[in-house]
Design an enzyme around this catalytic site. Structure first.
Site, PDB file in Angstrom:
ATOM      1  N   SER A 156       0.857  -1.190   0.000  1.00  0.00           N
ATOM      2  CA  SER A 156       0.000   0.000   0.000  1.00  0.00           C
ATOM      3  C   SER A 156       0.887   1.232   0.000  1.00  0.00           C
ATOM      4  O   SER A 156       2.112   1.131   0.061  1.00  0.00           O
ATOM      5  CB  SER A 156      -0.887   0.005   1.252  1.00  0.00           C
ATOM      6  OG  SER A 156      -0.091   0.293   2.383  1.00  0.00           O
ATOM      7  N   LYS A 157       0.238   2.376  -0.048  1.00  0.00           N
ATOM      8  CA  LYS A 157       0.953   3.659  -0.078  1.00  0.00           C
ATOM      9  C   LYS A 157       1.987   3.781   1.054  1.00  0.00           C
ATOM     10  O   LYS A 157       2.991   4.461   0.906  1.00  0.00           O
ATOM     11  CB  LYS A 157      -0.045   4.811   0.046  1.00  0.00           C
ATOM     12  CG  LYS A 157      -0.853   5.032  -1.205  1.00  0.00           C
ATOM     13  CD  LYS A 157      -0.314   6.218  -1.983  1.00  0.00           C
ATOM     14  CE  LYS A 157      -1.242   6.535  -3.145  1.00  0.00           C
ATOM     15  NZ  LYS A 157      -0.603   7.183  -4.245  1.00  0.00           N
ATOM     16  N   ARG A 158       1.696   3.119   2.175  1.00  0.00           N
ATOM     17  CA  ARG A 158       2.626   3.175   3.302  1.00  0.00           C
ATOM     18  C   ARG A 158       4.018   2.695   2.907  1.00  0.00           C
ATOM     19  O   ARG A 158       5.019   3.096   3.474  1.00  0.00           O
ATOM     20  CB  ARG A 158       2.133   2.254   4.429  1.00  0.00           C
ATOM     21  CG  ARG A 158       1.248   2.874   5.453  1.00  0.00           C
ATOM     22  CD  ARG A 158       0.918   1.878   6.558  1.00  0.00           C
ATOM     23  NE  ARG A 158       0.521   0.574   6.034  1.00  0.00           N
ATOM     24  CZ  ARG A 158       1.247  -0.535   6.153  1.00  0.00           C
ATOM     25  NH1 ARG A 158       2.390  -0.510   6.784  1.00  0.00           N
ATOM     26  NH2 ARG A 158       0.809  -1.668   5.653  1.00  0.00           N
TER      27      ARG A 158
END
Ligand code: GLU
Length: 466
Positions: free
Chosen positions: A242-244
């Site tokens: 994910s963006k994380r």
């Protein structure tokens, strides 16, 4: 029968690397078998879909070189067929009208014991035909629900093997909303039948939709495609990417200076194995070796360091003329000026030591323009460690190199001169070379110093040394 596959993104966001990999696997199977790759944009969620997202997706596919044979088709254009298929199910008794309002469903949900999952109890499926007709005539709004058969619904997944669900665990799901628009599972099955899709290759987040879709195929009297559910992509910490974890959009990697061939090669190996340890695969090799059986069922881990390594391999292997365009674009972005006549030789000088087009372009710019130099930490440390002898080395190098005329400024002549100087002056060769490297590039790492001097050129090298 010839193979027909599809990539069916929803244009509700950018092209995620997981989506790109799904597209790639479809493309590879079509290429390998001489089949057809269909592109279908699933734009039925009108609020979240946009033309801008569609464009980003098409651009991403084009950048990766994943050309499609048919489409792009837009799912939104097929509403009439979706509705006709839902009504066909109504007519053949595989679906029914449901008049339960949102409030009634909420009340049913509330009546459940705490923690129990809601499953529609099928009450409208038990209404008589007369009652149903009466309610329609009275103007009651209704949806169409699919009557899910009881018993096992199973398929042999090309990636996971046999997957089985029980019909009674699924509820009678809605296929057509009260406004006449189809729900995802209905639209997809209607389109996949109409587009004669033989293999559905998609992310395994869709596994739970597949029994519903298989039941729809059967109720519509259509043959089922082969299903291949591709495992998820995880970040380095083992959690879903994910963006994380940083960049997840294909476009971000383009901006980071990753080459499309490297990205494609990297994505292919996320969850697929060519059968041995081979990592760098040409398009022909990838197509030749690809098979659905080669897709692993366990999740793949997205390793950015490996992507950069792979990109570096491509940068070294490609010729300057093949790299000219992306490098020129990056130079323009940073405002660096490099004479066209010098560009290829500068690219050749630095490509083997770069992992991204950005690094490559920076190194080209440093060699062309002194103002692009920034001293890195190791260079500063070296200068401090060497103290006065750093400048002494630069003076010695300058004096010796200034004696070489322009016409003799060659790699051979330069290394010979530097070696002789080091011997004559009793300086270690490294202690002579490293300061030259720092003066010319601001860094202790570069191509061999003699080649660096050629790349920077006589006049500019002497200027930087002084
Ligand atoms: N539009 C769906 C999605 O983007 C894919 C549907 C499918 O591949 O069946 O997740």
């Amino acid at each position: 029968m010839s193979i027909r596959v599809r990539f069916a993104p929803s244009p509700t966001g950018y092209l995620h690397v997981g989506g790109a990999r799904t597209a790639l696997f479809n493309w590879l199977l079509a290429k390998k078998t001489g089949g057809t790759f269909v592109l279908r944009i699933e734009d039925t969620d009108r609020e979240r879909s946009s033309d801008a997202h569609t464009k980003v997706i098409l651009d991403g596919l084009t950048w990766l070189g994943l050309d499609w044979n048919e489409g792009p088709f837009f799912q939104g254009a097929y509403g009439d067929r979706h509705r006709a298929d839902a009504e066909r199910l109504l007519a053949n008794g595989n679906a029914y009208r449901c008049f339960c309002s949102a409030e009634e469903l909420e009340a049913q949900r509330k009546a459940l014991p705490k923690g129990a999952a809601f499953k529609y109890d099928g009450r409208c499926g038990r209404l008589s035909a007369e009652e149903s007709t009466r309610r329609i005539a009275a103007g009651s709004p209704s949806v169409i629900r699919f009557r899910v058969p009881t018993g096992e619904i199973a398929w042999d997944d090309a990636v996971h093997g046999r997957i089985s669900f029980q019909g009674h665990d699924l509820d009678d799901f809605i296929i057509l909303r009260s406004d006449g628009s189809a729900i995802y599972n209905m639209a997809v099955v209607s389109d996949d039948i109409a587009m004669q899709i033989t293999h559905v290759i998609r992310g395994d987040d869709h596994v739970s939709n597949t029994p519903k879709q298989i039941a729809l195929y059967r109720a519509l009297g259509a043959g089922e495609p082969v299903f291949a559910h591709v495992p998820m992509i995880l970040g380095a910490d083992g959690k879903k990417l994910s963006k994380r974890h940083g960049a997840t959009a294909v476009g971000d990697y383009q901006d980071m200076g990753i080459l499309p061939v490297a990205m494609r090669n990297f994505l292919a190996l996320l969850g697929w194995s060519p059968g041995d340890d081979l990592e760098i695969l040409s398009e022909e090799e990838m197509v030749r070796r690809f098979s659905l059986e080669g897709i692993q069922s366990k999740p793949a881990v997205f390793d950015t360091a490996k992507l950069e390594w792979m990109n570096g391999q491509y940068l070294s292997a490609l010729s300057a003329s093949e790299l000219r365009e992306p490098v020129r674009r990056q130079l323009d972005r940073t405002g660096a000026t490099v004479a066209p006549a010098r560009l290829d030789s500068l690219i050749d000088a630095v490509k083997a030591r770069s992992r991204t087009v950005i690094q490559l372009a920076d190194q080209v710019a440093v060699r062309a323009e002194a103002s692009r130099i920034t001293e890195d930490d190791r260079a500063t440390a070296l200068r401090q460690k060497m103290g006065d002898s750093f400048n002494t080395s630069l003076r010695l190098a300058h004096a010796a190199l200034a004696g070489i005329p322009e016409g003799e400024w060659t790699a051979d002549r330069l290394v010979e001169t530097l070696k002789t100087t080091a011997t004559e002056k009793g300086v270690k060769l490294g202690d002579l070379m490293q300061p030259v490297r720092v003066a010319l590039t601001g860094s202790t790492v570069s191509e061999p110093v003699n080649e660096l001097l050629v790349a920077v050129g006589r006049e500019e090298s002497l200027k930087r040394l002084s």
